[in-house]
Design a protein around this motif. Structure first.
Motif, PDB file in Angstrom:
ATOM      1  N   ASP A 252      18.606 -23.009 -15.800  1.00  0.00           N
ATOM      2  CA  ASP A 252      17.756 -22.365 -14.885  1.00  0.00           C
ATOM      3  C   ASP A 252      17.469 -20.970 -14.864  1.00  0.00           C
ATOM      4  N   MET A 253      18.410 -20.093 -15.320  1.00  0.00           N
ATOM      5  CA  MET A 253      18.360 -18.827 -15.487  1.00  0.00           C
ATOM      6  C   MET A 253      17.333 -18.601 -16.705  1.00  0.00           C
ATOM      7  N   ALA A 254      17.504 -19.286 -17.528  1.00  0.00           N
ATOM      8  CA  ALA A 254      16.619 -19.382 -18.879  1.00  0.00           C
ATOM      9  C   ALA A 254      15.092 -19.377 -18.372  1.00  0.00           C
ATOM     10  N   LEU A 255      14.834 -20.354 -17.670  1.00  0.00           N
ATOM     11  CA  LEU A 255      13.561 -20.510 -17.239  1.00  0.00           C
ATOM     12  C   LEU A 255      12.979 -19.678 -16.203  1.00  0.00           C
ATOM     13  N   ASN A 256      13.867 -18.788 -15.672  1.00  0.00           N
ATOM     14  CA  ASN A 256      13.381 -17.488 -14.686  1.00  0.00           C
ATOM     15  C   ASN A 256      12.721 -16.690 -15.562  1.00  0.00           C
ATOM     16  N   PHE A 257      13.234 -16.457 -16.725  1.00  0.00           N
ATOM     17  CA  PHE A 257      12.516 -15.549 -17.629  1.00  0.00           C
ATOM     18  C   PHE A 257      11.278 -15.948 -18.432  1.00  0.00           C
ATOM     19  N   THR A 258      11.332 -17.439 -18.685  1.00  0.00           N
ATOM     20  CA  THR A 258      10.219 -17.935 -19.650  1.00  0.00           C
ATOM     21  C   THR A 258      10.071 -19.527 -18.884  1.00  0.00           C
ATOM     22  N   PRO A 259       9.145 -19.279 -17.766  1.00  0.00           N
ATOM     23  CA  PRO A 259       9.070 -20.610 -16.978  1.00  0.00           C
ATOM     24  C   PRO A 259       8.548 -21.708 -17.820  1.00  0.00           C
ATOM     25  N   GLU A 260       7.518 -21.460 -18.736  1.00  0.00           N
ATOM     26  CA  GLU A 260       6.855 -22.247 -19.396  1.00  0.00           C
ATOM     27  C   GLU A 260       7.384 -22.771 -20.834  1.00  0.00           C
TER      28      GLU A 260
END
Length: 269
Positions: free
Chosen positions: A214-222
């Motif tokens: 989830d934290m990773a997707l905060n930085f690169t959502p796509e």
């Protein structure tokens, strides 16, 4: 045959000797060049010190000694230009400012000195060219670049649009560079969290893995790779939940608690 071998040995000996002397000469040349440059710089420093004190004759004597060493030194040539301008030998001043630029095309003080010299002599177009060049070669934030801009606008107010265009381009480049750096940092942080999530996933720590993804997707959502990894965690967590509820339902049935068992089965469904 013996004579041939002797001849080859002699030739090898002569070649080795020649190579030794060539190496010595080359080394001597490098050492001499370093010594010359240092000596020229020492004379230049002494000359500049005298020039600052107003002792122009002494300064010129030191500068002349430096130039006789044959070293191309843009700082020295520029200092000599300043000295000759101070004693109103403008042709000599121009000559040395130009030599400073020829020695190092990126030595910026000589451009400004030439511009001011031409401006003082009433050579407007020459002054314009060197003020413009000084601005172009410098950073817009450089105080001397801003001074060149002011002088150039005083000579040619119509240059204002040109300055605005250049400064807009410079700002856009800075913003692009900043944006690129920020994007790189986001990707880097995203990858770090993703890798940590993969470690937790491999250890069966699905809650921790989910937090990292989830934290990773905060930085690169796509990022599809991280989204897929997150889906895998959800699937494994669902499997664990089904297994746990099934085990609980069986336990309830074994104890005769059919109501609780039915409740556990409903959770699975």
């Amino acid at each position: 045959m013996l004579n041939t071998i002797t001849w080859i040995k002699n030739l090898f000996s002569i070649s080795s000797t020649l190579l030794f002397f060539i190496s010595c000469i080359t080394f001597h040349t490098y050492v001499s060049a370093d010594v010359m440059e240092q000596a020229a710089e020492d004379y230049r420093a002494l000359g500049y010190e005298e020039q600052q004190k107003g002792n122009l004759n002494e300064a010129l004597a030191y500068y002349t000694k430096a130039t006789t060493l044959g070293v191309e030194n843009s700082v020295l040539f520029n200092d000599m230009g300043v000295l000759y301008e101070a004693i109103d030998l403008n042709n000599r001043a121009e000559q040395y400012y130009l030599k400073a630029i020829q020695s190092d095309a990126n030595y910026l003080p000589a451009y400004m000195n030439l511009a001011y010299l031409y401006q003082r002599l009433g050579r407007k177009e020459k002054a314009t060219w060197y003020f413009k060049k000084r601005y172009e070669l410098g950073d817009p934030a450089d105080p001397w670049a801003q001074k060149a801009k002011e002088e150039l606008l005083a000579l040619h107010p119509e240059y204002l649009e040109w300055f605005q265009s250049l400064e807009a381009d410079s700002l856009n480049k800075q913003l692009e560079a900043k944006s690129h750096d920020e994007f790189y940092q986001r990707v880097k942080q995203s990858q770090e969290h993703y890798k940590t999530g993969e470690i937790f996933f491999g250890q069966g720590k699905y809650n921790e893995a989910m937090k990292e993804y989830d934290m990773a997707l905060n930085f690169t959502p796509e990022n599809p790779k991280i989204s897929d990894a997150r889906k895998k965690v959800i699937l494994e967590m669902a499997k664990e939940s089904v297994k746990e509820n099934s085990e609980q339902a069986i336990k309830r049935l074994e104890t005769g608690d059919t109501v609780s068992a039915r409740h556990e089965i409903e959770k699975i469904l």
